[in-house]
Design a protein around this motif. Sequence first.
Motif, short mmCIF file in Angstrom:
data_model
loop_
_atom_site.label_atom_id
_atom_site.label_comp_id
_atom_site.label_asym_id
_atom_site.label_seq_id
_atom_site.Cartn_x
_atom_site.Cartn_y
_atom_site.Cartn_z
N THR A 236 0.84 -1.20 0.00
CA THR A 236 0.00 0.00 0.00
C THR A 236 0.88 1.25 0.00
OG1 THR A 236 -1.92 1.02 1.07
CG2 THR A 236 -0.16 0.23 2.51
N THR A 237 0.22 2.41 0.04
CA THR A 237 0.90 3.70 0.02
C THR A 237 0.92 4.29 1.42
OG1 THR A 237 0.22 4.12 -2.26
CG2 THR A 237 0.86 6.02 -0.95
N VAL A 238 2.06 4.90 1.79
CA VAL A 238 2.21 5.56 3.08
C VAL A 238 2.70 6.99 2.86
CG1 VAL A 238 3.36 5.53 5.32
CG2 VAL A 238 2.76 3.37 4.20
N LEU A 239 1.90 7.97 3.29
CA LEU A 239 2.24 9.38 3.13
C LEU A 239 2.63 9.73 1.70
CD1 LEU A 239 4.30 9.97 6.42
CD2 LEU A 239 1.89 10.51 5.98
N GLY A 240 1.89 9.16 0.75
CA GLY A 240 2.13 9.44 -0.66
C GLY A 240 3.26 8.64 -1.27
N THR A 241 3.90 7.79 -0.48
CA THR A 241 5.02 6.96 -0.95
C THR A 241 4.52 5.55 -1.21
OG1 THR A 241 6.62 8.28 0.29
CG2 THR A 241 7.31 6.09 -0.43
N GLN A 242 4.74 5.06 -2.41
CA GLN A 242 4.28 3.73 -2.79
C GLN A 242 5.19 2.66 -2.20
OE1 GLN A 242 1.43 2.85 -3.87
NE2 GLN A 242 1.45 2.28 -6.03
N LEU A 243 4.62 1.83 -1.32
CA LEU A 243 5.39 0.74 -0.71
C LEU A 243 4.82 -0.61 -1.17
CD1 LEU A 243 5.95 1.93 2.99
CD2 LEU A 243 7.38 2.31 0.97
N VAL A 244 4.90 -0.84 -2.47
CA VAL A 244 4.46 -2.11 -3.06
C VAL A 244 5.67 -2.77 -3.70
CG1 VAL A 244 2.91 -3.22 -4.69
CG2 VAL A 244 2.16 -1.17 -3.47
N GLY A 245 6.11 -3.87 -3.10
CA GLY A 245 7.30 -4.55 -3.59
C GLY A 245 6.96 -5.65 -4.58
N THR A 246 7.36 -5.47 -5.82
CA THR A 246 7.08 -6.47 -6.85
C THR A 246 8.33 -7.22 -7.29
OG1 THR A 246 7.33 -4.75 -8.55
CG2 THR A 246 5.11 -5.17 -7.72
N LEU A 350 -2.59 -14.05 4.77
CA LEU A 350 -2.75 -12.61 4.96
C LEU A 350 -3.90 -12.12 4.10
CD1 LEU A 350 -1.62 -9.94 6.18
CD2 LEU A 350 -0.26 -9.71 4.09
N ARG A 351 -4.83 -11.42 4.72
CA ARG A 351 -5.95 -10.82 3.99
C ARG A 351 -6.02 -9.34 4.35
NH1 ARG A 351 -10.10 -12.53 1.00
NH2 ARG A 351 -12.01 -11.26 0.92
N ALA A 352 -5.92 -8.50 3.31
CA ALA A 352 -5.93 -7.05 3.50
C ALA A 352 -7.31 -6.50 3.18
CB ALA A 352 -4.87 -6.40 2.62
N SER A 353 -7.52 -5.24 3.55
CA SER A 353 -8.79 -4.58 3.24
C SER A 353 -8.87 -4.29 1.74
CB SER A 353 -8.92 -3.30 4.06
OG SER A 353 -7.80 -2.46 3.85
N SER A 354 -10.05 -3.96 1.29
CA SER A 354 -10.29 -3.72 -0.13
C SER A 354 -9.40 -2.59 -0.65
CB SER A 354 -11.76 -3.36 -0.35
OG SER A 354 -12.02 -3.08 -1.70
N GLY A 355 -8.81 -2.81 -1.82
CA GLY A 355 -7.96 -1.80 -2.43
C GLY A 355 -6.51 -1.88 -2.03
N VAL A 356 -6.18 -2.78 -1.12
CA VAL A 356 -4.80 -2.97 -0.67
C VAL A 356 -4.29 -4.30 -1.18
CG1 VAL A 356 -3.30 -3.21 1.34
CG2 VAL A 356 -5.20 -1.58 1.40
N ARG A 357 -3.07 -4.33 -1.71
CA ARG A 357 -2.46 -5.56 -2.20
C ARG A 357 -1.80 -6.30 -1.02
NH1 ARG A 357 0.87 -4.04 -7.60
NH2 ARG A 357 1.21 -6.30 -7.57
N ALA A 358 -2.19 -7.53 -0.82
CA ALA A 358 -1.58 -8.32 0.26
C ALA A 358 -0.11 -8.57 -0.07
CB ALA A 358 -2.32 -9.64 0.43
N GLN A 359 0.75 -8.43 0.95
CA GLN A 359 2.17 -8.71 0.74
C GLN A 359 2.80 -9.19 2.04
OE1 GLN A 359 4.56 -5.62 -1.09
NE2 GLN A 359 6.36 -6.93 -1.16
N LEU A 360 3.03 -10.50 2.11
CA LEU A 360 3.72 -11.08 3.25
C LEU A 360 5.20 -10.71 3.20
CD1 LEU A 360 2.01 -14.58 3.18
CD2 LEU A 360 1.83 -12.92 5.04
#
Length: 382
Positions: A236-246, A350-360
Motif C-alpha cells: 500500500t501507500t504511506v504518506l504518498g510513498t508507494q510501498l508495493v514490492g514487486t 494474509l488478507r488485507a482490506s479492499s484496495g490494498v495488495r496483500a504482501q507477506l
Amino acid sequence: MSTSNRWHGRSVARGREGSAGCRLIAGIALLSMASHVSAQATVQLYGIVDDALTFTTNANGGRAWAQTSGVGQSDRWGLRGVEPLGSGWRAVFRLENGFTLNDGRFSQGGLEFGRQAFVGLASDRLGTLTFGRQYDFMSTNLTQFSAGTVTPSVFAFHLGDLDRLGAERLDNSVRYVTPVLGGLQLGVLYSFGGQPGNFVANSAVALGATYSHGAFSAGAAYVGIHNYTEAFGIGTTVLGTQLVGTRPQGLLSPFQVFDKLSVSGIGAGYQWGPAFLHGLFTLVDFRQKGASASLRTAEGGVRYSVTHALSLAGSYAYSKLGQAHWNQIVAGIDYSLSKRTDIYCNAVVLRASSGVRAQLFTLPAANSNSQTVVSLGMRHLF
C-alpha cells in the motif's frame, strides 16, 4: 682412548642429556601455560542452515513454487569469543555472516558480516558495553513473543518487518545493557549517523527493558531512526510513498526513504505447563515532510508441546494503517529429530482490506488483497 678422553666423552653426553631434559621441562611448562590460556579465552564457531520448499498462492498474480533459504530461521555462521581480563571483566566479540543456502550468496546486501559485528567489554556487576553493527531492542527484547519466531516462519513477521521484530541492525552503534537485577534488565543504544555538519542525520536512538519471573517473561522497546530507508513492500501507500514490492523477495524498486521512523512495542509470554502463551503490540510511526502516519499491530498466539519433540503453534495478528487493515493467521507444526535438527511445516494467510495488495514479508506483492504461503522445511543448528 685415554681415561681423560673417556671421562670427557661422558661429560659431553651428560651435558647433552641435561640440555635435552631442560628443553623437555621447558616444553611441558609452555604447554601447561598454553592449556591454561586456552581454558580462559574461548572462541566458538556456530551457525544455522535452514531450507524449505514453499508454495505461494499469489505472487505478482501467479502461483509460485520455490526452494527458499532460511524460512524457519535465517541461514548464518559466526564466531563469538570471550576472554577473561580479571576482576570480573571480560572482552567479548561476535562476527556473524548471513547467507542464502540455495545459491551460497551473502545476505544483508552482500556484507561479509552483515548480521552482527561487534566488540566490547562485559562485567557481571556493571553490565555489557559493545561497539559495532548490532541489533536494536525491538528484536532482542520482543521477537520471542512473535509468531515469526514461535512458529517458526520468516513469513509470519509483520508487514515489511517495519516493527523490526525479524532482527534488524544499526551500524556505527554503541550499545549498553545492565546486569539482570531482580529479573529486570535495561538497555540503551546510540547509532552515529556520521554525516559531517549534521549530528542527527542518519542517527538512531534505542531503549529497551526485559523482565522475567518464573514462568512469566516480558519485554519493551523503542527505536527512533532518522533518514530511514525501507527496502520491503507492504502492499500500500504511506504518506504518498508507494510501498508495493514487486521484485523478488518483495523488495521495493527503488528503496524509499522517510525523514524518521519511530518504532515501539511491548510483549509478554507465559509458560503454562506444555503451553506457551504469547502476545505483543507494536506501533510504527512514519514522518515525512511534517506529516505522520501510524501502523499499529496486535498479535496473540500459543505454542503447545505435544511431546518433547513435537509442538504445534498458532497465532493471529491484526494491523491497521489509516483506512487500511490486515488480518494475518499463522499455523505450524515442528518436530525435533534431535537437539539440533528439526523439520517443520507452516502456513501463513494474509488478507488485507479492499484496495490494498496483500504482501507477506519477503514475498512479492499479490495482485489482490489475499496471499497465502505454505512451507515444508528442515533446520540444523551447529
